[in-house]
Write an enzyme that holds these catalytic residues in place. Sequence first.
Site, PDB file in Angstrom:
ATOM      1  N   ILE A  43       0.766  -1.230  -0.219  1.00  0.00           N
ATOM      2  CA  ILE A  43      -0.057   0.062   0.036  1.00  0.00           C
ATOM      3  C   ILE A  43       0.995   1.204  -0.074  1.00  0.00           C
ATOM      4  O   ILE A  43       0.588   2.345  -0.668  1.00  0.00           O
ATOM      5  CB  ILE A  43      -0.879  -0.061   1.060  1.00  0.00           C
ATOM      6  N   ALA A  44       1.871   1.346   0.852  1.00  0.00           N
ATOM      7  CA  ALA A  44       2.594   2.588   0.856  1.00  0.00           C
ATOM      8  C   ALA A  44       4.059   2.031   1.697  1.00  0.00           C
ATOM      9  O   ALA A  44       4.309   0.999   2.072  1.00  0.00           O
ATOM     10  CB  ALA A  44       1.909   3.619   1.820  1.00  0.00           C
ATOM     11  N   GLY A  46       7.214   3.925   3.783  1.00  0.00           N
ATOM     12  CA  GLY A  46       7.638   5.293   4.554  1.00  0.00           C
ATOM     13  C   GLY A  46       9.108   5.046   5.128  1.00  0.00           C
ATOM     14  O   GLY A  46       9.859   4.259   4.469  1.00  0.00           O
ATOM     15  N   GLY A  47       9.478   5.935   5.907  1.00  0.00           N
ATOM     16  CA  GLY A  47      10.876   5.662   6.314  1.00  0.00           C
ATOM     17  C   GLY A  47      11.390   4.720   7.325  1.00  0.00           C
ATOM     18  O   GLY A  47      12.298   4.369   7.418  1.00  0.00           O
ATOM     19  N   MET A  48      10.260   4.145   7.963  1.00  0.00           N
ATOM     20  CA  MET A  48      10.544   3.016   8.998  1.00  0.00           C
ATOM     21  C   MET A  48       9.879   1.835   8.520  1.00  0.00           C
ATOM     22  O   MET A  48      10.391   0.836   8.931  1.00  0.00           O
ATOM     23  CB  MET A  48      10.122   3.389  10.311  1.00  0.00           C
ATOM     24  N   ALA A  49       8.954   1.854   7.671  1.00  0.00           N
ATOM     25  CA  ALA A  49       8.267   0.518   7.501  1.00  0.00           C
ATOM     26  C   ALA A  49       7.444   0.497   6.114  1.00  0.00           C
ATOM     27  O   ALA A  49       7.475   1.801   5.628  1.00  0.00           O
ATOM     28  CB  ALA A  49       7.125   0.256   8.611  1.00  0.00           C
ATOM     29  N   VAL A  51       3.883  -0.671   4.446  1.00  0.00           N
ATOM     30  CA  VAL A  51       2.294  -1.347   4.658  1.00  0.00           C
ATOM     31  C   VAL A  51       1.806  -2.178   3.465  1.00  0.00           C
ATOM     32  O   VAL A  51       2.008  -1.668   2.444  1.00  0.00           O
ATOM     33  CB  VAL A  51       1.492  -0.164   5.035  1.00  0.00           C
ATOM     34  N   LYS A  66       1.956  -3.979   8.695  1.00  0.00           N
ATOM     35  CA  LYS A  66       3.267  -3.069   8.357  1.00  0.00           C
ATOM     36  C   LYS A  66       4.481  -3.639   8.864  1.00  0.00           C
ATOM     37  O   LYS A  66       4.628  -4.351   9.863  1.00  0.00           O
ATOM     38  CB  LYS A  66       2.961  -1.861   9.596  1.00  0.00           C
ATOM     39  N   ASP A 160       3.157  11.719  16.572  1.00  0.00           N
ATOM     40  CA  ASP A 160       3.331  11.925  15.312  1.00  0.00           C
ATOM     41  C   ASP A 160       1.957  12.517  14.760  1.00  0.00           C
ATOM     42  O   ASP A 160       1.413  11.637  13.722  1.00  0.00           O
ATOM     43  CB  ASP A 160       3.921  10.927  14.621  1.00  0.00           C
TER      44      ASP A 160
END
Length: 689
Positions: A43-44, A46-49, A51, A66, A160
Site C-alpha cells: 500500500i505504501a 515510509g521511512g521506517m516501514a 504497509v 506493517k 506524530d
Amino acid sequence: MGRPDPSPSGDGGRPVQPPEHARAADPVVGRILDRRYRIGARIARGGMASVYEATDLRLDRTVAVKVMHPGLGDDDDFAQRFVREARAAARLNHPHVVGVFDQGDDDGTVFLAMEYVPGHTLRDVVRKEAPMTPTRALALLEPVVSALAAAHRAGLIHRDVKPENVLIADDGRVKVADFGLARAVSADTQHTATGGVLIGTVSYLAPELVVDGRADARADVYAVGVVLYELLTGRKPHDGESPIQVAYKHVHEDVPPPSEAVPDLPDYVDALVARATSRDRSQRPADAGVLLHQVHRVAQALREGLTDDEELTADLAPRPRVETEDTTPDPFDGFVVEDPDHERTTALEALPRPVEAPLAAATRSEQPRPARPRPAAARPAPSRATAITTVPRRRSRKGPLVFLLALLLVAGLGVGAWWFGYARYTTTPGVLGLDQAAATATLEKAGLEAATGDPAYSETVPAGMVLATDPEPGGNVLDGGTVELTLSLGPERYDVPALAGLTEDQAQDALREGHLAFGESVERWSEKVPAGQVMRSDPPAGQSLKPDAVVDLVVSKGRKPIEVKDFTGESLSRATAALERKKLVVKVVSEEFSDTVPEGDIISQTPSSGTLFRGDTVGVVVSKGPDLVEVPSTVAMGVEAATDKLEDLGFVVRVENSSNYIGVGFVFSSDPAAGELVPRGSTITLYQI
C-alpha cells in the site's frame, strides 16, 4: 489501516507508489508471515516501514500488515521497544483508533497486523477542501481529539499527529493510525534541533520536542492545533527552505491567528488555536481530554451562530506571562510578554482584546504632539460710530481639563484591564480526593458550578473520588464559571474472561478485548476437550488483573493416542493386565481349540497394532487347547473296519504287524490304547495279527 504512511521526509508529502516491476521485486509480497498472514500488494512505503494489504488466513479477513524495514528490525533494542509499544497500542479499544490485532517476528521480519481501513486520509481532504469553515474543521478534528484523549488516559503519547495519520474510511469513519510507533522509535533517543534526529513531521512538532526531545501529552495537543490551523487556512503556519528552518520557527515564533489568512473568523476560534499551539506548554491544555472539552465549547458557539463571545475568547486565550523589571514605573510598564523579535513589549499587548484597541489608540504616540496654531476667529468690521470695547483675556481651562480627561481615561482603561484580565477570575478550590457531592458543595460555596467529565482510572485515588479538575486546583476560573470534575474509577482492573471451549484465536481476541495480553499457549492431552480448544487459562477465569497483564492458555491436543501391542501367543491374564493399565477394554470375542496355542493363551487379537484411545476395545480369541477325542476299542475288529472307524473320528491310521502276526487281518492292539484321550488328528497305530 488502509492508506500510505508519511513520507520519509515527514513533511506531509504523499509517498510515491513504486512501479509495477518494483512491486514485483519486493521480497515480502507473496510471503506468509507467521504461517498466518499472506502478504499482498504494498500500500505504501515510509521511512521506517512498508504497509501491505494482507489476508489473515486463520480468520479469513483482510488486514493491513506493517513490516519494519530490515535495518530497524535487526536492532534487538528497537524490536523489544516495538513489541512493548505494540502491546500498549493494542490496549486502545476506541472507535476512532486503528486497531492493532497482532505483532510478530517471522525469522527477523518484525511486523504489525492492523485494521484495514479502505478510504483516504485527512491530507486528501486538506488538498480538496481547505480552507474550510470552522464548523467543518472541528467536525473532522473532534474524532481525532477523542482518540488522543483515550490514548492519553491510557498513558500513550502519539508524537506524530498529522493529516497523513488520520484515515477517513469510505463510510465516513475517522481513524487515527500509528499509535505508539513514534514513541517506540524515540524511547531512548535524544532529539534536538541540531544534533539529534527529529522523529515526526517537522511541521507539527511542538517546540519542546525540537529543543530537547522530551514531551508529554501536550506535544500532541500542539500538533492538533497546527492541524486545525491548516484546516482553517489551507496552509501550514510555518514555512521554510529546510526542516531546520521550520523547526526554528516553531521554537521562536507563535502560530499566527488563522483570521489573518481567513478574515471574519470568530475571535474564539483564534483563541482556541492560540491556546493549543502556545509555545509555553504550561499554557496549553493539559491533555487531549481537556482540549476535547474546549473543542466542544467552540463547536457549540459556532452552532449557535455567535460571531463573538468575549467570555469564551477570554477563557480560551493563553494567559500572558508576567514578569517585573527594575525600571522606573509608569502606567504601562511592569508587564512583559515573550516576543521573538523584541526584548520586551508594553502592557498594551498583554491587555485583553476589549480594551486593547482604545488603549492603543490613546497611547499611540509616546511624545506629546505640539498644538496646531488655530486661526483667529473672523470679527465683523467695526462701525465708525461704534466704540470698540476690549475685555481682558481669560486663561484657557482646556489644558487642565484635557489632562484630567486623559488621566481618567487611563485610569478607566487600567481598571478595565484589571477587570477583564484578573478581577473576573477566582481561584479554583482544591477538591481533589473528595466525593462528587462534597466537591460540588465546595465549588458551589465558592460561586462556581460543577460538571462531570469522563472518569479515569487511578491506582491511588479510590473510586468515586475526584481525581482531577479542569481548571486544576489554584488555577483561574471565571466567577460563576464551571469546573469540570474527573472522578476516579479506582484501580484499572479487568477480569480474566471465561476462555474454556474457545479456539486459540478466539481466546486471544477475547483477551485483547478485555484489555489483557496473550502470553503463550501450552498444549495438553484431553479426553474431553476437542483438539484446538482452550482447556483453561493461567491465571484462571474471573481473576482481576491490571491492564495488559499476561494470560497464558492451556490448549487441548485432543485425545491421547495409545500404542497397541500384539499379545498373540501370550496368556490372556497378562494381556488383560497390560491393556487395562492403558485404560483400554479387553473383550474375549471367542474361545477356540488350537493344537498349537496352549489353553488360555491368545490365538488372535483385533487390532493387533496401531493406536487407540482411552476406553477403546481390544478383541481377543482365546485358545481352549487341543480338541481331545477318546480312542475307541478296535481289538478283534477287521483292520479295514477299524481304520474306517478311527478316520471317521478324525484320526490318522497306520497299520503294522504285531509280533504274533499270523496273517488273519484282525486288530490285535492299538497305540494309543483304547480309552485314552488324544488330540483330534493324532496318529493311531493298529497292530494286526
